[in-house]
Each structure stands twice: as structure tokens, then as C-alpha cells.
Enzyme design. Structure first.
Site: not given
Length: 273
Positions: A88, A126, A199
Site C-alpha cells: 500500500h 500487503d 508502514s
């Protein structure tokens, strides 16, 4: 429902004792090469250290990943510039730059690499594999991958990343649980603070091995961060050909076929004469 967002002088070695020859050799601390050769596994005999010491050792390996749409974190898995981040972080982007901190004269020197290639990605779990291809790139400092299954609930871990763009931020916590089910996938839950920008960054154990990729948190809670277990990352890397990215077909390896329309008659199949 909870919303999820994503010099010291070396000391001379002591002289061997008379019985040294009869003793078994000490276990090596060298890393173990993976079957695929994409990364190295940590050795179980690596010593436990404190966060301060580990951060100084691992700082070069943690990077910041930037795109026109935002930024995230990542970590280098081999000296040739291969690195892992979250899908992402780069979703829908092809212009990717990676900010690396190289050790020089005892200091960390920032360098931005802009020739970054997407090698593989798994959007359902992801994960994305990138490679720095700048002509002036050098050999990179890398991390070792650990064993998330060997972690115990309550064990200390720490994360390094760029929350809200604040690069090289370190947060420490424990493993809250190893099997938190969210959206059909199992994650490690940790009290180490995770925020936007973390992230794709690494979650380390106290041996300095990566045991997970930090990727999301509960927005209205504190100390509720989540990481993808490193076992899933190893599977992704060992089978990277199945997740290969193609510039000609950015949707590789997934192709979604349109469902049949309710108003469309199902075709009949007849044998040819």
C-alpha cells in the site's frame, strides 16, 4: 467496528587453555543463506542486546520509501539493494525514491536513490519487493530475517521507521499476541507505537532480526499496532517469481475476469462434427 489504517580498542583474545583442543567449537554467529538467495536468516545463537546498541548497528538498513502520493518505510534484505516495504506504500505508483542513511566517519549520511524498480508484489498480503538500481549505488547494509514462530507473547520488540515523515524514529514494546485475525489474515499485535509512515518498516527482536513488517494500527487506540509475520515475508521472497511485477502488465500476477451478466444467456457447448 474499529477502523484500521493502514572504537573501542579490540581486546586481545585470551591464550587457549591446555584443554581447549578437547572442547567443542563455539557456535558460529554467521548468518544462514536462504534457499532462494534473496535474503539471509539470523542464527539462533545471536546474542541478545539492548535497543540502543541494536539501533546503532541496524540504522543503515532501514530506509524511507517516497512516492508522489506519500511515504513509508522499508528495510534492505541484501547488499545489492533489494528491499521490502508494504504494497500500500507504493500502490498505483511507479515513481519511487528510497532514502538511505550510510555510515561515514562515524556519522549517518543521507542519500536519495531515484532509480527504483518494482520486482514483485502481493497486494493481498500487503508486501512489495523493490530494488535500487542507481548507477552510483554501493553495497548496502542489510538486515537478517528471524523466526516469528519462535517469538513468545510478552517478548520485547522494537520498530524503526518514519512515522509522519520523522525518519529513524524508534519505538519499543512487547508482542501482545502472535495470532490476531484481521480481515482474514493473521498478524502479530504489538505495543510498539505504529503510525502512518511506519508502514513497511521492520519490527525487530532483541537479537536484531526482523520478525515482522509493521503495516497498520487501530486509529482510536494506543499501543495497538500490527505487523505481518516474517514467515509470510520469507514465503513471498522464496516464491517471488509467482508475484513478479511487469511494467507491461502492472496487474500481474492477478487478472480479474468480468463476472457473467444476469441478463446474458449461458452459452451452450456442442461437439463439433
Amino acid at each position: 467496528m474499529a477502523k484500521i489504517t493502514s572504537d573501542t580498542t579490540p581486546t586481545p583474545a585470551p591464550a587457549p587453555s591446555k584443554t581447549a583442543a578437547s572442547r567443542p567449537a563455539a557456535p558460529t554467529l554467521a548468518a544462514v543463506e536462504s534457499k532462494s538467495g534473496n535474503y539471509q536468516n539470523g542464527n539462533t545463537q545471536l546474542p541478545i542486546k539492548d535497543v540502543r546498541e541494536l539501533v546503532n548497528t541496524l540504522g543503515e538498513s532501514v530506509v524511507q520509501v517516497r512516492t508522489p502520493g506519500g511515504l513509508g518505510s522499508g528495510f534492505i534484505i541484501n547488499e545489492n539493494g533489494y528491499l521490502i516495504t508494504n504494497f500500500h506504500v507504493i500502490e498505483g505508483e511507479t515513481q519511487i525514491s528510497v532514502e538511505v542513511y550510510h555510515q561515514k566517519d562515524g556519522q549517518l549520511e543521507r542519500k536519495v536513490y531515484k532509480d527504483v524498480k518494482i520486482l514483485a508484489m502481493n497486494k493481498f498480503q500487503d508486501m512489495a519487493l523493490l530494488k535500487i538500481e542507481d548507477n552510483d549505488s554501493q553495497k548496502f547494509s542489510k538486515v537478517l530475517l528471524g523466526d516469528s514462530d519462535a517469538l513468545a507473547v510478552g517478548e520485547s520488540v522494537f520498530a524503526i521507521g518514519s512515522p509522519l515523515g520523522l525518519e529513524r524514529t524508534v519505538t519499543e514494546g512487547i508482542v501482545s499476541t502472535k495470532t490476531r485475525e484481521l480481515q482474514g489474515e493473521l498478524y502479530m499485535q504489538t505495543t510498539a507505537q505504529i503510525n502512518p509512515g511506519n508502514s513497511g518498516g521492520p519490527l525487530f527482536n532483541m537479537r536484531g532480526e526482523v520478525v515482522g513488517i509493521t503495516n497498520m494500527k487501530i486509529t482510536f487506540g494506543e499501543g495497538l499496532g500490527f505487523a505481518i509475520p516474517i514467515g509470510a515475508v520469507k514465503y513471498f521472497l522464496d516464491h517471488r517469481d509467482a508475484y513478479a511485477y511487469s511494467n507491461d502488465n502492472p496487474s500481474n500476477p492477478y487478472r480479474y475476469l468480468p463476472p457473467p451478466s444476469k441478463g446474458r444467456q449461458t452459452p451452450t457447448i456442442t461437439a463439433s462434427k
